[in-house]
Design a protein around this motif. Sequence first.
Motif, PDB file in Angstrom:
ATOM      1  N   ALA A 259     -43.058  -0.151  37.151  1.00 45.84           N
ATOM      2  CA  ALA A 259     -41.821  -0.829  36.759  1.00 45.84           C
ATOM      3  C   ALA A 259     -42.125  -2.095  35.970  1.00 45.84           C
ATOM      4  O   ALA A 259     -41.471  -2.384  34.950  1.00 45.84           O
ATOM      5  CB  ALA A 259     -40.991  -1.158  37.996  1.00 45.84           C
ATOM      6  N   LEU A 260     -43.100  -2.851  36.427  1.00 43.48           N
ATOM      7  CA  LEU A 260     -43.443  -4.099  35.723  1.00 43.48           C
ATOM      8  C   LEU A 260     -43.903  -3.826  34.299  1.00 43.48           C
ATOM      9  O   LEU A 260     -43.570  -4.582  33.373  1.00 43.48           O
ATOM     10  CB  LEU A 260     -44.526  -4.853  36.494  1.00 43.48           C
ATOM     11  N   ARG A 261     -44.652  -2.771  34.116  1.00 45.85           N
ATOM     12  CA  ARG A 261     -45.123  -2.458  32.761  1.00 45.85           C
ATOM     13  C   ARG A 261     -43.968  -2.218  31.809  1.00 45.85           C
ATOM     14  O   ARG A 261     -44.020  -2.610  30.638  1.00 45.85           O
ATOM     15  CB  ARG A 261     -46.056  -1.240  32.810  1.00 45.85           C
ATOM     16  N   VAL A 262     -42.915  -1.583  32.309  1.00 51.92           N
ATOM     17  CA  VAL A 262     -41.724  -1.356  31.489  1.00 51.92           C
ATOM     18  C   VAL A 262     -40.924  -2.645  31.327  1.00 51.92           C
ATOM     19  O   VAL A 262     -40.526  -3.023  30.215  1.00 51.92           O
ATOM     20  CB  VAL A 262     -40.844  -0.256  32.128  1.00 51.92           C
ATOM     21  N   MET A 263     -40.689  -3.343  32.430  1.00 50.46           N
ATOM     22  CA  MET A 263     -39.793  -4.501  32.407  1.00 50.46           C
ATOM     23  C   MET A 263     -40.389  -5.693  31.681  1.00 50.46           C
ATOM     24  O   MET A 263     -39.656  -6.464  31.041  1.00 50.46           O
ATOM     25  CB  MET A 263     -39.407  -4.875  33.838  1.00 50.46           C
ATOM     26  N   VAL A 264     -41.694  -5.865  31.750  1.00 56.70           N
ATOM     27  CA  VAL A 264     -42.325  -6.958  31.000  1.00 56.70           C
ATOM     28  C   VAL A 264     -42.147  -6.738  29.505  1.00 56.70           C
ATOM     29  O   VAL A 264     -41.874  -7.680  28.752  1.00 56.70           O
ATOM     30  CB  VAL A 264     -43.811  -7.081  31.390  1.00 56.70           C
ATOM     31  N   ARG A 265     -42.272  -5.491  29.058  1.00 54.68           N
ATOM     32  CA  ARG A 265     -42.018  -5.199  27.631  1.00 54.68           C
ATOM     33  C   ARG A 265     -40.580  -5.518  27.257  1.00 54.68           C
ATOM     34  O   ARG A 265     -40.297  -5.990  26.146  1.00 54.68           O
ATOM     35  CB  ARG A 265     -42.328  -3.738  27.328  1.00 54.68           C
ATOM     36  N   GLN A 266     -39.658  -5.214  28.174  1.00 58.27           N
ATOM     37  CA  GLN A 266     -38.233  -5.486  27.921  1.00 58.27           C
ATOM     38  C   GLN A 266     -37.924  -6.972  27.975  1.00 58.27           C
ATOM     39  O   GLN A 266     -36.948  -7.427  27.371  1.00 58.27           O
ATOM     40  CB  GLN A 266     -37.372  -4.794  28.991  1.00 58.27           C
ATOM     41  N   GLY A 267     -38.676  -7.707  28.802  1.00 60.86           N
ATOM     42  CA  GLY A 267     -38.395  -9.118  29.046  1.00 60.86           C
ATOM     43  C   GLY A 267     -37.353  -9.339  30.113  1.00 60.86           C
ATOM     44  O   GLY A 267     -36.851 -10.462  30.281  1.00 60.86           O
ATOM     45  N   SER A 268     -37.045  -8.288  30.893  1.00 54.71           N
ATOM     46  CA  SER A 268     -36.041  -8.433  31.937  1.00 54.71           C
ATOM     47  C   SER A 268     -36.131  -7.247  32.892  1.00 54.71           C
ATOM     48  O   SER A 268     -36.675  -6.190  32.551  1.00 54.71           O
ATOM     49  CB  SER A 268     -34.624  -8.487  31.358  1.00 54.71           C
ATOM     50  N   GLY A 269     -35.563  -7.437  34.081  1.00 55.25           N
ATOM     51  CA  GLY A 269     -35.494  -6.362  35.053  1.00 55.25           C
ATOM     52  C   GLY A 269     -35.508  -6.893  36.467  1.00 55.25           C
ATOM     53  O   GLY A 269     -35.808  -8.069  36.712  1.00 55.25           O
ATOM     54  N   SER A 270     -35.165  -6.015  37.404  1.00 57.42           N
ATOM     55  CA  SER A 270     -35.127  -6.383  38.811  1.00 57.42           C
ATOM     56  C   SER A 270     -35.765  -5.272  39.637  1.00 57.42           C
ATOM     57  O   SER A 270     -35.360  -4.117  39.544  1.00 57.42           O
ATOM     58  CB  SER A 270     -33.685  -6.612  39.269  1.00 57.42           C
ATOM     59  N   ILE A 271     -36.762  -5.638  40.440  1.00 53.91           N
ATOM     60  CA  ILE A 271     -37.409  -4.713  41.362  1.00 53.91           C
ATOM     61  C   ILE A 271     -37.039  -5.135  42.779  1.00 53.91           C
ATOM     62  O   ILE A 271     -37.181  -6.307  43.133  1.00 53.91           O
ATOM     63  CB  ILE A 271     -38.933  -4.736  41.205  1.00 53.91           C
ATOM     64  N   VAL A 272     -36.572  -4.187  43.575  1.00 56.17           N
ATOM     65  CA  VAL A 272     -36.241  -4.459  44.979  1.00 56.17           C
ATOM     66  C   VAL A 272     -37.059  -3.515  45.840  1.00 56.17           C
ATOM     67  O   VAL A 272     -36.927  -2.297  45.733  1.00 56.17           O
ATOM     68  CB  VAL A 272     -34.741  -4.279  45.256  1.00 56.17           C
ATOM     69  N   ASN A 273     -37.914  -4.087  46.679  1.00 47.16           N
ATOM     70  CA  ASN A 273     -38.760  -3.304  47.577  1.00 47.16           C
ATOM     71  C   ASN A 273     -38.098  -3.187  48.949  1.00 47.16           C
ATOM     72  O   ASN A 273     -37.537  -4.161  49.443  1.00 47.16           O
ATOM     73  CB  ASN A 273     -40.127  -3.976  47.735  1.00 47.16           C
TER      74      ASN A 273
END
Length: 250
Positions: free
Chosen positions: A125-139
């Motif tokens: 998820a981080l690999r995708v969201m860092v490219r986007q510059g945004s996102g939310s991960i909930v564990n």
Amino acid sequence: MRMKAKNVIVTGGASGIGLASVERCLEEGASVVIADLEGGDGQARAARLAEQYDGHCLFKACDVTATVQVDRLFADTVAELGSVEAVFNNAGIGGICPTDELGDDDYLKVIDINLNGVFRVARAALRVMVRQGSGSIVNCASILGVFGQSQTAAYTAAKGGVVNLTRTLALEAAPKGVRVNAIGPGYIDTPLLEALDDDMLQGLIDLHPLGRLGRPEEIANAFLFLASDEASFVTGAHLLVDGGFTTGKS
């Protein structure tokens, strides 16, 4: 709608807390990928929800113990939907056994799904969201990420790891526009508890000051908050949704 035009992945999304979270996100306007094991109920449930929500629910088979499957889940989702705004890292299993009777294979299975699986999904998820510059991960962590309980050595070790992994990922991801949080459910009325007899079930209920088990939709609502822009200043948190379990005894 709070999740309009957002794309969401829910691992372990075919039942229980995961399915409730899928449904809440769809209600709030998201497109949602149910990620779960091949051969279960995920495909049928995604098809039912896609019919109900104008095609905005998909199923993708994924075993979180397999890095290649996790990475493919995110690659295929981005190829099909264009982005991933939120992830509920929810896939997990239970496990009750006295420690002196717990074999290596059973211990490692719980760790590989409940902790290593969370890591694999968060990394992808981080690999995708860092490219986007945004996102939310909930564990999905647990009250047993902060409390010990006898006969749950593997489970508590994994969930404690998830809590601290969440904090570390939040620190790394914050400068890149990505938030990482965890939810700590109390005991929730899901199929995982169906094997308990009445006395054991009542014993669990009595541990919660509110006098009942939680409902899957109550965890789904917590996920929806953390995934949405309403939680834009929340990262590194472990949100306990536990009916007062961790407050102590009166």
